[in-house]
Design a protein around this motif. Structure first.
Motif, PDB file in Angstrom:
ATOM      1  N   ARG A  61      30.239   3.927 -51.693  1.00 54.91           N
ATOM      2  CA  ARG A  61      29.061   4.092 -50.462  1.00 54.91           C
ATOM      3  C   ARG A  61      28.732   5.298 -50.514  1.00 54.91           C
ATOM      4  O   ARG A  61      28.435   5.530 -50.520  1.00 54.91           O
ATOM      5  CB  ARG A  61      29.653   3.470 -49.739  1.00 54.91           C
ATOM      6  CG  ARG A  61      30.000   1.667 -49.488  1.00 54.91           C
ATOM      7  CD  ARG A  61      30.129   0.611 -48.109  1.00 54.91           C
ATOM      8  NE  ARG A  61      31.380   1.311 -47.823  1.00 54.91           N
ATOM      9  CZ  ARG A  61      32.938   0.165 -47.708  1.00 54.91           C
ATOM     10  NH1 ARG A  61      32.622  -0.463 -49.214  1.00 54.91           N
ATOM     11  NH2 ARG A  61      33.368   1.233 -47.972  1.00 54.91           N
ATOM     12  N   TRP A  62      29.816   6.034 -50.174  1.00 52.94           N
ATOM     13  CA  TRP A  62      29.919   8.088 -50.702  1.00 52.94           C
ATOM     14  C   TRP A  62      28.715   7.821 -51.520  1.00 52.94           C
ATOM     15  O   TRP A  62      27.903   8.798 -50.625  1.00 52.94           O
ATOM     16  CB  TRP A  62      30.773   8.591 -50.460  1.00 52.94           C
ATOM     17  CG  TRP A  62      32.162   7.696 -49.253  1.00 52.94           C
ATOM     18  CD1 TRP A  62      32.255   7.214 -48.291  1.00 52.94           C
ATOM     19  CD2 TRP A  62      33.652   7.570 -49.183  1.00 52.94           C
ATOM     20  NE1 TRP A  62      32.801   7.684 -47.648  1.00 52.94           N
ATOM     21  CE2 TRP A  62      33.594   7.834 -48.120  1.00 52.94           C
ATOM     22  CE3 TRP A  62      34.170   8.649 -50.525  1.00 52.94           C
ATOM     23  CZ2 TRP A  62      35.438   8.094 -47.675  1.00 52.94           C
ATOM     24  CZ3 TRP A  62      35.925   9.010 -50.037  1.00 52.94           C
ATOM     25  CH2 TRP A  62      35.263   9.065 -48.270  1.00 52.94           C
ATOM     26  N   ARG A  63      28.666   7.572 -52.608  1.00 52.46           N
ATOM     27  CA  ARG A  63      27.624   8.326 -53.121  1.00 52.46           C
ATOM     28  C   ARG A  63      26.706   7.263 -53.368  1.00 52.46           C
ATOM     29  O   ARG A  63      25.434   8.390 -53.718  1.00 52.46           O
ATOM     30  CB  ARG A  63      28.636   8.237 -54.782  1.00 52.46           C
ATOM     31  CG  ARG A  63      27.617   7.969 -55.834  1.00 52.46           C
ATOM     32  CD  ARG A  63      27.001   9.643 -56.100  1.00 52.46           C
ATOM     33  NE  ARG A  63      26.296   9.674 -57.645  1.00 52.46           N
ATOM     34  CZ  ARG A  63      24.747   9.833 -57.611  1.00 52.46           C
ATOM     35  NH1 ARG A  63      23.982   8.410 -56.015  1.00 52.46           N
ATOM     36  NH2 ARG A  63      23.868   9.591 -58.363  1.00 52.46           N
ATOM     37  N   PHE A  64      26.218   6.215 -53.973  1.00 49.17           N
ATOM     38  CA  PHE A  64      24.664   5.212 -53.368  1.00 49.17           C
ATOM     39  C   PHE A  64      24.730   5.041 -51.631  1.00 49.17           C
ATOM     40  O   PHE A  64      23.249   4.662 -51.747  1.00 49.17           O
ATOM     41  CB  PHE A  64      24.902   4.639 -54.201  1.00 49.17           C
ATOM     42  CG  PHE A  64      25.234   4.612 -55.686  1.00 49.17           C
ATOM     43  CD1 PHE A  64      23.865   4.927 -56.654  1.00 49.17           C
ATOM     44  CD2 PHE A  64      26.988   4.866 -56.310  1.00 49.17           C
ATOM     45  CE1 PHE A  64      24.398   6.308 -57.697  1.00 49.17           C
ATOM     46  CE2 PHE A  64      27.151   4.521 -57.323  1.00 49.17           C
ATOM     47  CZ  PHE A  64      25.811   5.313 -58.186  1.00 49.17           C
ATOM     48  N   GLY A  65      25.629   5.362 -51.126  1.00 46.91           N
ATOM     49  CA  GLY A  65      24.810   4.629 -49.693  1.00 46.91           C
ATOM     50  C   GLY A  65      24.561   3.183 -49.273  1.00 46.91           C
ATOM     51  O   GLY A  65      24.454   2.862 -48.352  1.00 46.91           O
ATOM     52  N   MET A  66      25.269   2.007 -50.677  1.00 45.11           N
ATOM     53  CA  MET A  66      25.081   1.119 -49.823  1.00 45.11           C
ATOM     54  C   MET A  66      26.616   0.158 -50.721  1.00 45.11           C
ATOM     55  O   MET A  66      27.152   1.284 -52.216  1.00 45.11           O
ATOM     56  CB  MET A  66      23.753   0.710 -50.246  1.00 45.11           C
ATOM     57  CG  MET A  66      23.800   0.807 -51.854  1.00 45.11           C
ATOM     58  SD  MET A  66      22.136   0.425 -52.694  1.00 45.11           S
ATOM     59  CE  MET A  66      20.695   1.446 -52.326  1.00 45.11           C
ATOM     60  N   MET A  82      22.668  14.411 -51.163  1.00 49.43           N
ATOM     61  CA  MET A  82      23.682  13.287 -50.381  1.00 49.43           C
ATOM     62  C   MET A  82      25.064  13.594 -49.437  1.00 49.43           C
ATOM     63  O   MET A  82      25.797  13.805 -50.702  1.00 49.43           O
ATOM     64  CB  MET A  82      23.557  12.062 -51.731  1.00 49.43           C
ATOM     65  CG  MET A  82      21.818  11.795 -51.749  1.00 49.43           C
ATOM     66  SD  MET A  82      22.539  10.512 -53.405  1.00 49.43           S
ATOM     67  CE  MET A  82      23.151   9.276 -52.083  1.00 49.43           C
ATOM     68  N   CYS A  83      25.056  13.268 -48.615  1.00 55.53           N
ATOM     69  CA  CYS A  83      26.279  13.701 -47.957  1.00 55.53           C
ATOM     70  C   CYS A  83      26.389  11.887 -46.991  1.00 55.53           C
ATOM     71  O   CYS A  83      26.007  11.734 -45.680  1.00 55.53           O
ATOM     72  CB  CYS A  83      26.206  14.427 -47.419  1.00 55.53           C
ATOM     73  SG  CYS A  83      26.379  16.281 -47.901  1.00 55.53           S
ATOM     74  N   HIS A  84      27.017  10.690 -47.197  1.00 53.84           N
ATOM     75  CA  HIS A  84      27.293  10.054 -46.665  1.00 53.84           C
ATOM     76  C   HIS A  84      27.641  10.170 -45.082  1.00 53.84           C
ATOM     77  O   HIS A  84      28.951  11.647 -44.855  1.00 53.84           O
ATOM     78  CB  HIS A  84      28.708   8.896 -47.128  1.00 53.84           C
ATOM     79  CG  HIS A  84      28.246   7.672 -46.620  1.00 53.84           C
ATOM     80  ND1 HIS A  84      29.252   7.451 -45.646  1.00 53.84           N
ATOM     81  CD2 HIS A  84      28.041   6.680 -47.254  1.00 53.84           C
ATOM     82  CE1 HIS A  84      29.377   5.957 -44.932  1.00 53.84           C
ATOM     83  NE2 HIS A  84      28.420   5.605 -46.051  1.00 53.84           N
ATOM     84  N   GLY A 117      20.754   7.911 -38.245  1.00 53.72           N
ATOM     85  CA  GLY A 117      22.322   7.150 -38.083  1.00 53.72           C
ATOM     86  C   GLY A 117      23.093   7.900 -39.665  1.00 53.72           C
ATOM     87  O   GLY A 117      23.979   7.715 -40.454  1.00 53.72           O
ATOM     88  N   GLU A 118      22.033   8.902 -40.814  1.00 52.34           N
ATOM     89  CA  GLU A 118      22.545   9.056 -41.533  1.00 52.34           C
ATOM     90  C   GLU A 118      22.245  10.844 -41.556  1.00 52.34           C
ATOM     91  O   GLU A 118      21.938  11.582 -40.897  1.00 52.34           O
ATOM     92  CB  GLU A 118      21.464   8.859 -43.002  1.00 52.34           C
ATOM     93  CG  GLU A 118      21.299   7.124 -42.804  1.00 52.34           C
ATOM     94  CD  GLU A 118      20.318   7.017 -44.227  1.00 52.34           C
ATOM     95  OE1 GLU A 118      19.879   8.284 -44.565  1.00 52.34           O
ATOM     96  OE2 GLU A 118      20.190   5.750 -44.881  1.00 52.34           O
ATOM     97  N   THR A 119      23.417  11.744 -42.809  1.00 52.89           N
ATOM     98  CA  THR A 119      23.261  12.851 -42.326  1.00 52.89           C
ATOM     99  C   THR A 119      22.279  13.453 -44.008  1.00 52.89           C
ATOM    100  O   THR A 119      22.881  12.296 -44.987  1.00 52.89           O
ATOM    101  CB  THR A 119      25.147  13.159 -42.733  1.00 52.89           C
ATOM    102  OG1 THR A 119      25.997  12.824 -41.651  1.00 52.89           O
ATOM    103  CG2 THR A 119      24.831  14.996 -42.915  1.00 52.89           C
ATOM    104  N   HIS A 120      22.233  13.934 -43.764  1.00 58.75           N
ATOM    105  CA  HIS A 120      21.028  14.692 -44.631  1.00 58.75           C
ATOM    106  C   HIS A 120      21.240  16.519 -44.785  1.00 58.75           C
ATOM    107  O   HIS A 120      21.398  17.137 -43.983  1.00 58.75           O
ATOM    108  CB  HIS A 120      19.682  14.471 -44.633  1.00 58.75           C
ATOM    109  CG  HIS A 120      18.661  12.982 -44.099  1.00 58.75           C
ATOM    110  ND1 HIS A 120      18.887  12.692 -45.263  1.00 58.75           N
ATOM    111  CD2 HIS A 120      19.098  12.534 -43.147  1.00 58.75           C
ATOM    112  CE1 HIS A 120      17.695  11.646 -45.192  1.00 58.75           C
ATOM    113  NE2 HIS A 120      18.133  11.496 -43.654  1.00 58.75           N
ATOM    114  N   GLY A 121      21.700  16.966 -46.342  1.00 59.47           N
ATOM    115  CA  GLY A 121      21.962  17.727 -46.593  1.00 59.47           C
ATOM    116  C   GLY A 121      20.569  18.664 -47.131  1.00 59.47           C
ATOM    117  O   GLY A 121      20.337  17.953 -47.938  1.00 59.47           O
ATOM    118  N   LEU A 122      20.350  19.778 -46.759  1.00 58.36           N
ATOM    119  CA  LEU A 122      19.784  21.289 -47.577  1.00 58.36           C
ATOM    120  C   LEU A 122      19.476  22.309 -47.694  1.00 58.36           C
ATOM    121  O   LEU A 122      20.405  22.986 -47.059  1.00 58.36           O
ATOM    122  CB  LEU A 122      18.172  20.579 -46.122  1.00 58.36           C
ATOM    123  CG  LEU A 122      16.867  21.580 -47.013  1.00 58.36           C
ATOM    124  CD1 LEU A 122      16.211  20.399 -48.105  1.00 58.36           C
ATOM    125  CD2 LEU A 122      16.122  21.712 -45.348  1.00 58.36           C
TER     126      LEU A 122
END
Length: 202
Positions: free
Chosen positions: A47-52, A137-139, A161-166
């Motif tokens: 889930r951490w890697r793919f978000g699902m 990608m950061c869960h 509700g999601e964490t976005h890294g840039l």
């Protein structure tokens, strides 16, 4: 931004106590080793890697696409076994300015500096391919990943509700290109050694 002249020794050997450890690119013929790594990830790590939630079949299908749709996979190999990966996507986009990165580390191999070495390798590859912006990608529940991203200059933002890294990348330099070229040479040799070890233990 990343250090413009950082020399990333991401194919260097680790401490002998940890076995033979290399951080290097994976080649298309190593897809099975990549699949085996993904299948060893526990449900939470998937889930951490793919978000699902990802089934074994879904992971196999994903790994099959990773090497043929503009992707590049770096891996930490311990005695020939892939224990962690950092993936870069977006190499076929034109103009090639925006990429995506994602990471996975198996249980038992976390908090040993592996993620940091993979992160540096992915950033270097993205920078040398002309990317100026990298989505990471950061869960939201993966606190270690978020801390790692911040240490590498990634800006994190919580949206819907999601964490976005840039990450904003500097342009490539002769030293950054040379660093990756030298690492590629070492990587090819290490891939040969790892293949002998991996197939002997199948």
């Amino acid at each position: 931004m990343t250090d413009p002249d950082a020399m990333i020794e991401y194919a260097a050997e680790a401490a002998p106590a940890a076995g033979r450890v290399t951080v290097r690119k994976l080649w298309p013929h190593e897809r099975e080793a990549y699949v085996a790594h993904l299948l060893r990830l526990e449900p939470e790590a998937r889930r951490w890697r793919f978000g699902m939630t990802m089934t074994d079949a879904a992971l196999r299908a994903y790994a099959g696409r990773s090497f043929c749709v503009g992707g590049l996979v770096h891996a930490c190999c311990v005695d020939g076994v892939v224990r962690a990966t950092g993936e870069l996507q977006g190499l076929l986009d034109f103009p090639r300015q925006h990429g995506e990165a994602a990471f996975s580390v198996e249980k038992g191999w976390r908090r040993q500096g592996i993620g940091s070495r993979l992160f540096a390798a992915v950033l270097l590859s993205a920078r040398n391919r002309g990317m100026s912006v990298l989505d990471v990608m950061c869960h939201p529940d993966n606190l270690a990943m978020k801390a790692l991203a911040r240490r590498h200059g990634v800006t994190l933002q919580r949206l819907y509700g999601e964490t976005h890294g840039l990450a904003r990348l500097d342009i490539s330099t002769p030293s950054s290109l040379m660093a990756e070229a030298l690492a590629n040479t070492t990587s090819a040799f290490c891939a040969f050694l790892d293949a002998q070890t991996w197939y002997s233990h199948r």
